[in-house]
Design a protein around this motif. Structure first.
Motif, PDB file in Angstrom:
ATOM      1  N   VAL A 155     -20.436 -34.839 -37.267  1.00 33.41           N
ATOM      2  CA  VAL A 155     -19.426 -34.119 -38.030  1.00 33.41           C
ATOM      3  C   VAL A 155     -18.639 -35.124 -38.861  1.00 33.41           C
ATOM      4  N   THR A 156     -18.308 -34.747 -40.079  1.00 32.51           N
ATOM      5  CA  THR A 156     -17.583 -35.658 -40.951  1.00 32.51           C
ATOM      6  C   THR A 156     -16.085 -35.628 -40.642  1.00 32.51           C
ATOM      7  N   VAL A 157     -15.395 -36.665 -41.063  1.00 31.34           N
ATOM      8  CA  VAL A 157     -13.954 -36.760 -40.852  1.00 31.34           C
ATOM      9  C   VAL A 157     -13.224 -35.626 -41.556  1.00 31.34           C
ATOM     10  N   SER A 158     -13.612 -35.323 -42.775  1.00 21.89           N
ATOM     11  CA  SER A 158     -12.942 -34.257 -43.536  1.00 21.89           C
ATOM     12  C   SER A 158     -13.159 -32.889 -42.886  1.00 21.89           C
ATOM     13  N   ALA A 159     -14.345 -32.669 -42.315  1.00 17.15           N
ATOM     14  CA  ALA A 159     -14.614 -31.395 -41.630  1.00 17.15           C
ATOM     15  C   ALA A 159     -13.717 -31.255 -40.409  1.00 17.15           C
ATOM     16  N   LEU A 160     -13.543 -32.335 -39.659  1.00 19.05           N
ATOM     17  CA  LEU A 160     -12.668 -32.289 -38.490  1.00 19.05           C
ATOM     18  C   LEU A 160     -11.230 -31.990 -38.884  1.00 19.05           C
ATOM     19  N   ARG A 161     -10.766 -32.634 -39.933  1.00 18.57           N
ATOM     20  CA  ARG A 161      -9.391 -32.401 -40.381  1.00 18.57           C
ATOM     21  C   ARG A 161      -9.182 -30.951 -40.795  1.00 18.57           C
ATOM     22  N   GLN A 162     -10.179 -30.386 -41.467  1.00 21.32           N
ATOM     23  CA  GLN A 162     -10.058 -29.007 -41.919  1.00 21.32           C
ATOM     24  C   GLN A 162     -10.061 -28.036 -40.738  1.00 21.32           C
ATOM     25  N   LEU A 163     -10.874 -28.316 -39.746  1.00 25.21           N
ATOM     26  CA  LEU A 163     -10.896 -27.474 -38.544  1.00 25.21           C
ATOM     27  C   LEU A 163      -9.556 -27.497 -37.829  1.00 25.21           C
ATOM     28  N   VAL A 164      -9.000 -28.689 -37.660  1.00 26.48           N
ATOM     29  CA  VAL A 164      -7.717 -28.826 -36.967  1.00 26.48           C
ATOM     30  C   VAL A 164      -6.620 -28.107 -37.743  1.00 26.48           C
ATOM     31  N   ALA A 165      -6.667 -28.170 -39.067  1.00 33.30           N
ATOM     32  CA  ALA A 165      -5.673 -27.480 -39.886  1.00 33.30           C
ATOM     33  C   ALA A 165      -5.772 -25.970 -39.716  1.00 33.30           C
ATOM     34  N   ALA A 166      -6.997 -25.453 -39.601  1.00 32.81           N
ATOM     35  CA  ALA A 166      -7.196 -24.012 -39.497  1.00 32.81           C
ATOM     36  C   ALA A 166      -6.837 -23.464 -38.126  1.00 32.81           C
ATOM     37  N   PHE A 167      -6.954 -24.281 -37.072  1.00 38.01           N
ATOM     38  CA  PHE A 167      -6.758 -23.780 -35.701  1.00 38.01           C
ATOM     39  C   PHE A 167      -5.750 -24.612 -34.920  1.00 38.01           C
ATOM     40  N   SER A 168      -4.775 -25.172 -35.600  1.00 37.30           N
ATOM     41  CA  SER A 168      -3.826 -26.072 -34.938  1.00 37.30           C
ATOM     42  C   SER A 168      -2.929 -25.373 -33.936  1.00 37.30           C
ATOM     43  N   ASP A 169      -2.798 -24.035 -34.037  1.00 40.91           N
ATOM     44  CA  ASP A 169      -1.876 -23.326 -33.154  1.00 40.91           C
ATOM     45  C   ASP A 169      -2.522 -22.807 -31.882  1.00 40.91           C
ATOM     46  N   ASP A 170      -3.826 -22.992 -31.709  1.00 36.83           N
ATOM     47  CA  ASP A 170      -4.495 -22.451 -30.520  1.00 36.83           C
ATOM     48  C   ASP A 170      -5.685 -23.335 -30.160  1.00 36.83           C
ATOM     49  N   LEU A 171      -5.545 -24.086 -29.071  1.00 39.51           N
ATOM     50  CA  LEU A 171      -6.595 -25.013 -28.659  1.00 39.51           C
ATOM     51  C   LEU A 171      -7.868 -24.282 -28.267  1.00 39.51           C
TER      52      LEU A 171
END
Length: 326
Positions: A155-171
């Motif tokens: 997985v790329t770094v940018s993909a990880l950042r985007q995922l965390v941004a989209a789901f930061s409120d619920d682990l």
């Protein structure tokens, strides 16, 4: 005594699982169960509620069985424990049973402090698994990165950042999104991959659309859907989110037992069972069956069988919001 992270869980006579992050605690307990089950398939698993504890329950469950199988005793709600449980647990620490693993889940607070202090003194060969809430984006980023690493998926770094941004409120939802990408992506997960599934949805995501619909809030679900679509979300992963939730509801519907027991039975985490049970309030079997049929039709429609995938999604939301009623 050793204090370990949730991903470092290992067998010990007493395993204290502490901290407020329920998702990580449940995963650690599940990993320990799976490890012990792999070591010995005859493992006996028992669940105890510390707040409704029956006198002698712990000692009875820890007593050697006729065939000498190892035992795993999972104790929940230790932060609400009764005085009887507290006294008997302290006695048990003095002489833990052989081939028995007692997992104590304490979600925080001062109740049971004497027990925690005794465990942390090292009595009984205990270890502590600390499951603190992941508050920082860097912690969530590391968590998501480890999800892909454990599955052997690049997985790329940018993909990880985007995922965390989209789901930061619920682990839990962040983990579910990672697992879906791991399962569906045939090659490296990139920002383009994440865009196709969850694009641009920092505040709006497929799971929120599904949550509103399942709760019977048709208007809110439609508004959230339009927000998601206007932000670049694709209909396919939105239907996948509905499918994930409805499938879990169907598994749990009519089943009896505790969340840990049903989770083991259906291959779900206890939090997933509890969420599905909550979502099922007001549903009947006919309505659920109709929603499953419409869900299958919508899945086909958004993958090319229909001319208007957005209309198919809106129809699905209406059917689910009415709990499948005609």
């Amino acid at each position: 005594m050793p204090q370990l992270g949730w991903h470092q869980v290992r067998p010990a006579p007493i395993v204290l699982v502490s901290g407020t992050e329920t998702f990580l605690a449940e995963r650690a307990i599940r990993q320990l169960r799976d490890f012990l089950k792999l070591e010995d398939p005859s493992l006996e698993i028992s669940d105890v509620q510390a707040d409704s504890y029956a006198p002698g329950e712990l000692l009875t469950l820890a007593s050697p069985s006729l065939f000498g199988e190892p035992r795993l005793i999972r104790v929940s709600n230790v932060e609400k424990c009764s005085d009887t449980f507290l006294a008997e647990a302290l006695d048990y620490l003095e002489n833990p049973a052989e081939d028995t693993y007692v997992v104590l889940r304490h979600g925080g607070g001062v109740r049971g402090k004497k027990l925690l202090d005794t465990i942390r003194s090292g009595l009984g060969g205990a270890i502590e698994i600390v499951c603190a809430e992941l508050k920082k984006d860097t912690e969530k980023y590391e968590f998501a990165s480890n999800e892909f690493k454990a599955a052997g998926k690049r997985v790329t770094v940018s993909a990880l950042r985007q995922l965390v941004a989209a789901f930061s409120d619920d682990l839990a939802e962040l983990s579910a999104a990672c697992q879906q990408l791991i399962a569906d992506a045939t090659s490296e997960v990139t920002e383009t991959t994440v865009d196709r599934y969850y694009g641009g949805r920092v505040e709006t995501n497929a799971f929120k659309v599904a949550d509103w619909a399942i709760a019977g809030r048709n208007g809110e679900a439609l508004i959230t859907l339009r927000h998601a679509l206007s932000s670049g979300a694709d209909p396919v992963p939105i239907v996948a989110a509905f499918a994930m939730k409805i499938r879990t509801m169907a598994k749990v519907f009519g089943a009896r037992g505790g969340s840990a027991q049903l989770g083991a039975q259906f291959g779900l985490a206890p939090w997933q069972v509890e969420r599905a049970q909550k979502d099922l309030r007001g549903w009947n079997d006919e309505g659920l069956a109709r929603c499953i049929l419409v869900l299958a039709e919508t899945d086909a429609a958004v993958k090319g069988a229909g001319r208007d995938p957005v209309f198919a999604l809106e129809r699905l939301i209406g059917v689910i919001a009415r709990r499948g009623e005609q």
